[in-house]
Design a protein around this motif. Structure first.
Motif, PDB file in Angstrom:
ATOM      1  N   SER A  20       0.827  -1.211   0.000  1.00  0.00           N
ATOM      2  CA  SER A  20       0.000   0.000   0.000  1.00  0.00           C
ATOM      3  C   SER A  20       0.865   1.267   0.000  1.00  0.00           C
ATOM      4  O   SER A  20       0.524   2.265  -0.652  1.00  0.00           O
ATOM      5  CB  SER A  20      -0.951   0.007   1.194  1.00  0.00           C
ATOM      6  N   GLU A  21       2.003   1.255   0.702  1.00  0.00           N
ATOM      7  CA  GLU A  21       2.903   2.413   0.690  1.00  0.00           C
ATOM      8  C   GLU A  21       3.505   2.621  -0.699  1.00  0.00           C
ATOM      9  O   GLU A  21       3.612   3.751  -1.182  1.00  0.00           O
ATOM     10  CB  GLU A  21       4.017   2.228   1.716  1.00  0.00           C
ATOM     11  N   ALA A  23       2.175   1.669  -3.512  1.00  0.00           N
ATOM     12  CA  ALA A  23       1.104   2.129  -4.391  1.00  0.00           C
ATOM     13  C   ALA A  23       0.867   3.624  -4.205  1.00  0.00           C
ATOM     14  O   ALA A  23       0.639   4.346  -5.184  1.00  0.00           O
ATOM     15  CB  ALA A  23      -0.166   1.344  -4.117  1.00  0.00           C
ATOM     16  N   ASP A  24       0.931   4.091  -2.975  1.00  0.00           N
ATOM     17  CA  ASP A  24       0.763   5.528  -2.720  1.00  0.00           C
ATOM     18  C   ASP A  24       1.906   6.331  -3.336  1.00  0.00           C
ATOM     19  O   ASP A  24       1.681   7.394  -3.921  1.00  0.00           O
ATOM     20  CB  ASP A  24       0.688   5.811  -1.222  1.00  0.00           C
ATOM     21  N   LEU A  25       3.131   5.836  -3.213  1.00  0.00           N
ATOM     22  CA  LEU A  25       4.279   6.543  -3.790  1.00  0.00           C
ATOM     23  C   LEU A  25       4.187   6.612  -5.310  1.00  0.00           C
ATOM     24  O   LEU A  25       4.540   7.624  -5.919  1.00  0.00           O
ATOM     25  CB  LEU A  25       5.584   5.839  -3.399  1.00  0.00           C
ATOM     26  N   ARG A  27       1.408   6.325  -7.050  1.00  0.00           N
ATOM     27  CA  ARG A  27       0.091   6.820  -7.443  1.00  0.00           C
ATOM     28  C   ARG A  27      -0.626   5.828  -8.349  1.00  0.00           C
ATOM     29  O   ARG A  27      -1.192   6.183  -9.386  1.00  0.00           O
ATOM     30  CB  ARG A  27       0.201   8.181  -8.127  1.00  0.00           C
ATOM     31  N   THR A  29      -2.870   1.770  -8.186  1.00  0.00           N
ATOM     32  CA  THR A  29      -3.614   0.889  -7.295  1.00  0.00           C
ATOM     33  C   THR A  29      -2.684  -0.198  -6.773  1.00  0.00           C
ATOM     34  O   THR A  29      -1.658  -0.501  -7.389  1.00  0.00           O
ATOM     35  CB  THR A  29      -4.788   0.226  -8.034  1.00  0.00           C
ATOM     36  N   SER A  30      -3.057  -0.785  -5.669  1.00  0.00           N
ATOM     37  CA  SER A  30      -2.244  -1.865  -5.099  1.00  0.00           C
ATOM     38  C   SER A  30      -2.158  -3.040  -6.064  1.00  0.00           C
ATOM     39  O   SER A  30      -1.106  -3.654  -6.218  1.00  0.00           O
ATOM     40  CB  SER A  30      -2.840  -2.331  -3.769  1.00  0.00           C
TER      41      SER A  30
END
Length: 100
Positions: A20-21, A23-25, A27, A29-30
């Motif tokens: 999840s981290e 994916a956030d970095l 931008r 989806t997981s």
């Protein structure tokens, strides 16, 4: 001996991220990150858990980068044959009829 600065820098370079981290970095989806990472071997797998190093994340960015297209060659016009050249000259030399 290791200085405090060296240890700090080493810790920063060895940082691992969860799915999840990452994916956030990135931008994304997981699921998208997981598919790319598994396809190109850019993650550490432990059961269902995926962990990513900073190098893995950079590798994912590189795989997503579009390869530059080769430049288009300039169109080459075929040379006119002697017949075509003669025909064009005859058409240009004719008197144009006067329009009414």
């Amino acid at each position: 001996m290791f200085s405090a600065i060296h240890v700090q820098m080493t810790e920063q370079h060895n940082k691992n991220f969860t799915l999840s981290e990452a994916a956030d970095l990135l931008r994304l989806t997981s699921r998208g990150v997981a598919k790319i990472a598994r396809r190109y071997g850019l993650c550490m797998v432990s059961g269902r858990t995926l962990l990513f190093s900073e190098a893995d994340i950079e590798g994912i960015k590189d795989t997503m980068r579009v390869a530059p297209a080769p430049p288009r060659p300039a169109p080459i016009k075929p040379a006119l044959s002697a017949y075509q050249t003669h025909k064009n000259l005859v058409e240009l030399s004719r008197k144009k009829s006067a329009r009414k």
